[in-house]
Write a protein that holds these residues in place. Structure first.
Motif, PDB file in Angstrom:
ATOM      1  N   CYS A 228       1.203  -1.315   0.143  1.00  0.00           N
ATOM      2  CA  CYS A 228       0.097   0.139  -0.033  1.00  0.00           C
ATOM      3  C   CYS A 228       1.293   1.430   0.363  1.00  0.00           C
ATOM      4  CB  CYS A 228      -1.078  -0.051   1.147  1.00  0.00           C
ATOM      5  SG  CYS A 228      -2.305   1.541   1.524  1.00  0.00           S
ATOM      6  N   LEU A 229       0.644   2.330  -1.110  1.00  0.00           N
ATOM      7  CA  LEU A 229       0.668   3.746  -0.798  1.00  0.00           C
ATOM      8  C   LEU A 229       0.038   4.413  -0.329  1.00  0.00           C
ATOM      9  CD1 LEU A 229       2.912   3.458  -4.073  1.00  0.00           C
ATOM     10  CD2 LEU A 229       4.210   3.568  -1.523  1.00  0.00           C
ATOM     11  N   ARG A 230       0.502   5.694   0.401  1.00  0.00           N
ATOM     12  CA  ARG A 230      -0.232   6.724   0.490  1.00  0.00           C
ATOM     13  C   ARG A 230       0.246   8.063   0.657  1.00  0.00           C
ATOM     14  NH1 ARG A 230      -6.069   7.137   2.592  1.00  0.00           N
ATOM     15  NH2 ARG A 230      -6.014   5.078   0.722  1.00  0.00           N
ATOM     16  N   ASP A 231       0.351   9.232   0.227  1.00  0.00           N
ATOM     17  CA  ASP A 231       1.093  10.187   0.320  1.00  0.00           C
ATOM     18  C   ASP A 231       0.275  11.798   1.379  1.00  0.00           C
ATOM     19  OD1 ASP A 231      -1.163  10.819  -1.533  1.00  0.00           O
ATOM     20  OD2 ASP A 231      -0.448  12.751  -2.248  1.00  0.00           O
ATOM     21  N   LEU A 232       1.144  12.409   1.982  1.00  0.00           N
ATOM     22  CA  LEU A 232       0.897  12.733   3.418  1.00  0.00           C
ATOM     23  C   LEU A 232       0.519  13.273   3.130  1.00  0.00           C
ATOM     24  CD1 LEU A 232       3.815  10.520   5.149  1.00  0.00           C
ATOM     25  CD2 LEU A 232       1.504   9.829   4.916  1.00  0.00           C
ATOM     26  N   THR A 233      -1.155  14.041   2.583  1.00  0.00           N
ATOM     27  CA  THR A 233      -1.599  15.406   2.345  1.00  0.00           C
ATOM     28  C   THR A 233      -1.678  15.815   3.913  1.00  0.00           C
ATOM     29  OG1 THR A 233      -3.745  14.315   1.362  1.00  0.00           O
ATOM     30  CG2 THR A 233      -1.885  15.330   0.205  1.00  0.00           C
ATOM     31  N   ARG A 234      -3.251  16.666   3.482  1.00  0.00           N
ATOM     32  CA  ARG A 234      -4.230  16.566   4.426  1.00  0.00           C
ATOM     33  C   ARG A 234      -4.159  15.713   5.913  1.00  0.00           C
ATOM     34  NH1 ARG A 234      -9.643  18.019   1.862  1.00  0.00           N
ATOM     35  NH2 ARG A 234      -8.563  16.745  -0.082  1.00  0.00           N
ATOM     36  N   GLY A 235      -4.080  16.132   7.217  1.00  0.00           N
ATOM     37  CA  GLY A 235      -4.538  15.139   8.262  1.00  0.00           C
ATOM     38  C   GLY A 235      -2.950  14.302   8.613  1.00  0.00           C
ATOM     39  N   GLY A 236      -2.178  14.646   7.716  1.00  0.00           N
ATOM     40  CA  GLY A 236      -0.881  14.371   7.935  1.00  0.00           C
ATOM     41  C   GLY A 236      -1.025  12.934   7.614  1.00  0.00           C
ATOM     42  N   LEU A 237       0.596  12.118   8.242  1.00  0.00           N
ATOM     43  CA  LEU A 237       0.879  10.904   9.054  1.00  0.00           C
ATOM     44  C   LEU A 237      -0.213  10.281   9.820  1.00  0.00           C
ATOM     45  CD1 LEU A 237       3.160   8.617   8.474  1.00  0.00           C
ATOM     46  CD2 LEU A 237       4.251   9.458  10.649  1.00  0.00           C
ATOM     47  N   ALA A 238      -0.755  10.641  10.638  1.00  0.00           N
ATOM     48  CA  ALA A 238      -1.340   9.786  11.423  1.00  0.00           C
ATOM     49  C   ALA A 238      -2.613   9.605  11.076  1.00  0.00           C
ATOM     50  CB  ALA A 238      -2.142  11.374  12.634  1.00  0.00           C
ATOM     51  N   SER A 239      -3.259  10.782   9.577  1.00  0.00           N
ATOM     52  CA  SER A 239      -4.860   9.893   9.260  1.00  0.00           C
ATOM     53  C   SER A 239      -4.639   9.428   8.468  1.00  0.00           C
ATOM     54  CB  SER A 239      -5.038  11.222   8.493  1.00  0.00           C
ATOM     55  OG  SER A 239      -5.370  12.820   9.428  1.00  0.00           O
ATOM     56  N   ALA A 240      -3.201   9.641   7.717  1.00  0.00           N
ATOM     57  CA  ALA A 240      -3.156   8.296   6.153  1.00  0.00           C
ATOM     58  C   ALA A 240      -3.152   7.298   6.882  1.00  0.00           C
ATOM     59  CB  ALA A 240      -2.153   8.552   5.931  1.00  0.00           C
ATOM     60  N   VAL A 279       0.089  17.211  10.322  1.00  0.00           N
ATOM     61  CA  VAL A 279       0.692  17.953   9.487  1.00  0.00           C
ATOM     62  C   VAL A 279       1.147  18.519   8.242  1.00  0.00           C
ATOM     63  CG1 VAL A 279       2.363  20.572   9.057  1.00  0.00           C
ATOM     64  CG2 VAL A 279       2.144  20.052  11.432  1.00  0.00           C
ATOM     65  N   ALA A 280       0.284  18.307   7.244  1.00  0.00           N
ATOM     66  CA  ALA A 280       0.268  18.159   5.922  1.00  0.00           C
ATOM     67  C   ALA A 280       1.795  18.419   5.190  1.00  0.00           C
ATOM     68  CB  ALA A 280      -0.870  18.847   4.892  1.00  0.00           C
ATOM     69  N   ASN A 281       1.928  18.002   4.612  1.00  0.00           N
ATOM     70  CA  ASN A 281       2.576  17.326   3.504  1.00  0.00           C
ATOM     71  C   ASN A 281       2.119  17.092   1.802  1.00  0.00           C
ATOM     72  OD1 ASN A 281       4.927  16.193   5.520  1.00  0.00           O
ATOM     73  ND2 ASN A 281       2.598  15.037   5.923  1.00  0.00           N
ATOM     74  N   GLU A 282       3.516  17.844   1.304  1.00  0.00           N
ATOM     75  CA  GLU A 282       3.035  17.657  -0.104  1.00  0.00           C
ATOM     76  C   GLU A 282       3.384  16.710  -1.111  1.00  0.00           C
ATOM     77  OE1 GLU A 282       0.013  17.930  -1.836  1.00  0.00           O
ATOM     78  OE2 GLU A 282      -1.081  19.067  -0.195  1.00  0.00           O
ATOM     79  N   GLY A 283       4.748  16.433  -0.371  1.00  0.00           N
ATOM     80  CA  GLY A 283       6.007  15.165  -1.013  1.00  0.00           C
ATOM     81  C   GLY A 283       6.604  14.443  -0.903  1.00  0.00           C
ATOM     82  N   ARG A 284       5.827  13.759   0.421  1.00  0.00           N
ATOM     83  CA  ARG A 284       6.135  12.652   1.227  1.00  0.00           C
ATOM     84  C   ARG A 284       4.798  11.841   0.928  1.00  0.00           C
ATOM     85  NH1 ARG A 284      10.043  14.916   0.594  1.00  0.00           N
ATOM     86  NH2 ARG A 284      10.662  16.015   2.884  1.00  0.00           N
ATOM     87  N   LEU A 285       5.473  10.299   1.305  1.00  0.00           N
ATOM     88  CA  LEU A 285       4.632   8.981   1.571  1.00  0.00           C
ATOM     89  C   LEU A 285       5.201   7.945   2.502  1.00  0.00           C
ATOM     90  CD1 LEU A 285       5.529   6.674  -0.007  1.00  0.00           C
ATOM     91  CD2 LEU A 285       5.578   7.414  -2.367  1.00  0.00           C
ATOM     92  N   VAL A 286       3.850   7.215   2.873  1.00  0.00           N
ATOM     93  CA  VAL A 286       4.311   5.476   3.595  1.00  0.00           C
ATOM     94  C   VAL A 286       4.436   4.960   3.151  1.00  0.00           C
ATOM     95  CG1 VAL A 286       2.128   6.343   4.466  1.00  0.00           C
ATOM     96  CG2 VAL A 286       3.251   4.755   5.702  1.00  0.00           C
TER      97      VAL A 286
ATOM     98  N   HIS B  50      -9.637   5.361  -1.646  1.00  0.00           N
ATOM     99  CA  HIS B  50      -8.069   5.251  -2.140  1.00  0.00           C
ATOM    100  C   HIS B  50      -7.960   6.839  -3.463  1.00  0.00           C
ATOM    101  CE1 HIS B  50      -4.536   4.018  -2.068  1.00  0.00           C
ATOM    102  NE2 HIS B  50      -3.834   3.245  -3.042  1.00  0.00           N
ATOM    103  N   ASP B  51      -6.161   6.767  -3.218  1.00  0.00           N
ATOM    104  CA  ASP B  51      -6.261   8.196  -3.654  1.00  0.00           C
ATOM    105  C   ASP B  51      -6.435   8.296  -5.232  1.00  0.00           C
ATOM    106  OD1 ASP B  51      -5.051   9.476  -1.369  1.00  0.00           O
ATOM    107  OD2 ASP B  51      -2.541   8.400  -1.896  1.00  0.00           O
ATOM    108  N   SER B  52      -6.354   6.740  -5.770  1.00  0.00           N
ATOM    109  CA  SER B  52      -7.110   7.540  -7.471  1.00  0.00           C
ATOM    110  C   SER B  52      -7.750   5.565  -7.437  1.00  0.00           C
ATOM    111  CB  SER B  52      -5.824   7.240  -8.031  1.00  0.00           C
ATOM    112  OG  SER B  52      -5.075   6.168  -7.962  1.00  0.00           O
ATOM    113  N   ALA B  53      -8.615   6.087  -9.298  1.00  0.00           N
ATOM    114  CA  ALA B  53      -9.042   4.486  -9.053  1.00  0.00           C
ATOM    115  C   ALA B  53      -8.739   3.719 -10.095  1.00  0.00           C
ATOM    116  CB  ALA B  53     -10.580   4.599  -9.102  1.00  0.00           C
ATOM    117  N   VAL B  54      -8.885   2.443  -9.752  1.00  0.00           N
ATOM    118  CA  VAL B  54      -7.852   1.998 -10.563  1.00  0.00           C
ATOM    119  C   VAL B  54      -8.938   1.181 -11.519  1.00  0.00           C
ATOM    120  CG1 VAL B  54      -5.945  -0.543 -10.920  1.00  0.00           C
ATOM    121  CG2 VAL B  54      -5.943   1.515  -9.495  1.00  0.00           C
TER     122      VAL B  54
END
Lengths: 348, 348
Positions: A228-240, A279-286, B50-54
């Motif tokens: 699984c991948l998720r970018d850490l935007t609104r809500g940050g790492l905790a929400s993801a 806190v939001a990020n726009e270039g980081r993923l988990v 999820h972030d995008s639909a496949v």
């Protein structure tokens, strides 16, 4: 590469500001399209402007996503609404392991917006699209009356192609998976808040806004198994983490000391009363990676960002309801919940 | 079919209005997604959020388009921003001869919007998607501060599949092509203006807002050769003809007497000082059809709307610059130009 910082192609003495008629479907809109948007977003396809773009892909498996961007202010250290609108949508496609290819851009402009501001944003969209290797292939422009918008809102939707057979999604997450993040946290949110609050630090904190697609495609090319991948935007790492734990019905455990946060970001969080994990990020993923692929994945993530780290792992299926626990610096364990209120409005 | 007019799934006594936190990425946004959006937009794919639909398509040739909708008022006779946001984007896909399949929905909500209003719009989106046989597969929600938006703005992007080998676009238009329209003109624009101006007519003029995809796919299935299609939205028939004439570098000639306009719409246009040829429609198209396919095309268009008509033809390549001439009721010929100013702001 296209030249940037060209002068505005709309005569500013005649049209210093965006008018309602620039979205009205008549001559002024046509001028805006033909002089500003079409040349800026010229694609290698050379598709003549029409109601929709017809595209031939080399596969029939696609990823499709959308995001609207309402960030305030429009320009901030490390980016602006234009680069954000490209990278945010590119990253959503990348989170399915897709190769981002085509973007749409829908503008909602407020009457009275300086034409020069629109031009700066258009150039930023163009530059960010080039860097992320995507093409802006279709678009739309609306103008709303003064006081009924806020300068510029942008929606981008994206289409990418899926060239692998992995199911990269919460339901693939398994007990034992390692949890990796691709760099340090909190830069984007703090960069925005610093501008809004007029805070000055010794060195300006810049947003981490950047495309993540290269990084993901490199992992896939190297045969890394990705759950699984998720970018850490609104809500940050905790929400993801909470969304994925809930989606997968698993328990996650992360170590606070393993999570990289830069000193200046940490300091700003303390001043502003924020927790960098939200806190939001726009270039980081988990990334959730099975043990047999962890070392290869970490190596690739670190080749892009030295602070990429393993921050925890999936400990079990628990109650099937999803739970995230954080082991703090002093060794205590607490539940890392989703944000309940609003931390940072209009952060993206 | 899903039941409509259900009561709002968000407790209204607790959340009578949309709050900034409903777009903040935390618990309140999660509640909005899980209680309102996901059940309403449930797809046959059952894709977990999820972030995008496949998506796996049965062809690799796709059409891709986007439009933002900022219409004021949100509800009007014959439709609302929800049905408009579905049909507008479905129609843009149909204008490439594509079969519309998947839509994204991006909301930009204004803080303080009554939750009940959002729920009405969500139900309308759902219903219109069912009628147009498309699935809402991915989305995004942003909330802006009160006074920085106007209730609801919606962006939809759409993906359709192209199952034919025709190039349906301005560059395919040829001298000799007949110009057909699919019904009478001006209903959408006049319906909106009547509400805004508080005008009352003997019978309410309803918007023509409707999906055009079935009509186009029927023509393709019947082997009709189609050179170009355009739906007659902002700027109306006059702007669409001018755009196509310019794109194709041809001269078009249309007969005013052949263009159907309902009596009540004509009357309202006279009161309001509008020319119905410039008024927006949301369920009408113009088609450029070679002579060998005209009778079959007209038959299919008429089976959907009795007033479908041949209104003119492509007379030549002219100067290659594009020119539209209108033969008026009294037999005089004049140039039908693009709209220069703004006729009807926020009509879609």
């Amino acid at each position: 590469m296209t030249n940037f910082n060209l002068s505005c192609p709309i005569p500013l003495e005649q049209y210093p500001q965006v008018l309602l008629a620039h979205g009205g479907g008549g001559k002024l809109m046509q001028q805006l399209l033909e002089k500003m948007f079409f040349p800026a977003f010229k694609t290698t396809h050379n598709i003549p402007p029409h109601d929709s773009a017809v595209l031939s892909l080399n596969t029939n498996k696609i990823a499709f996503t959308t995001d609207s961007y309402v960030i305030h202010p429009l320009f901030f250290p490390g980016g602006d609404i234009g680069s954000l609108a490209i990278n945010g949508t590119v990253n959503d496609l990348a989170m399915s392991g897709a190769r981002p290819l085509y973007l749409s851009v829908g503008f909602i402009l407020e009457e009275g917006l300086p034409m020069e501001t629109l031009w700066r944003v258009v150039q930023s969209l163009q530059k960010a699209a080039q860097i992320a290797e995507v093409q802006i292939i279709t678009g739309d422009t609306k103008v709303v009356d003064h006081g009924k918008g806020d300068g510029i809102f942008i929606n981008t939707a994206g289409v990418g192609i899926v060239e692998h057979n992995q199911v990269i999604a919460p339901q693939s997450v398994q007990p034992g998976d390692a949890i990796l993040i691709s760099g340090d946290l909190g830069r984007h949110g703090i960069a925005i808040m610093a501008v809004r609050e007029g805070l000055e630090f010794e060195t300006a904190i810049e947003s981490d806004c950047a495309p993540l697609s290269t990084l993901v495609l490199e992992m896939l090319d190297a045969g890394v198994e990705i759950h699984c991948l998720r970018d850490l935007t609104r809500g940050g790492l905790a929400s993801a983490l909470n969304e994925i734990a809930t989606g997968a019905g698993v328990t996650l455990k992360v170590q606070e000391t393993a999570i990289p946060v830069a000193e200046d970001v940490q300091g700003a969080c303390e001043i502003l009363g924020f927790d960098p994990l939200y806190v939001a990020n726009e270039g980081r993923l988990v990334a959730f990676i099975p043990q047999n692929s962890v070392s290869r994945a970490l190596e690739i993530l670190r080749s892009h960002h030295q602070q990429a780290s393993i921050i925890g792992q999936v400990t079990g299926t628990g109650t099937g309801m999803g739970l995230v626990t954080l082991e703090s610096r002093i060794g205590a364990s607490r539940i890392l919940d989703m944000l309940s209120g609003e931390q940072l409005p209009r952060i993206c």
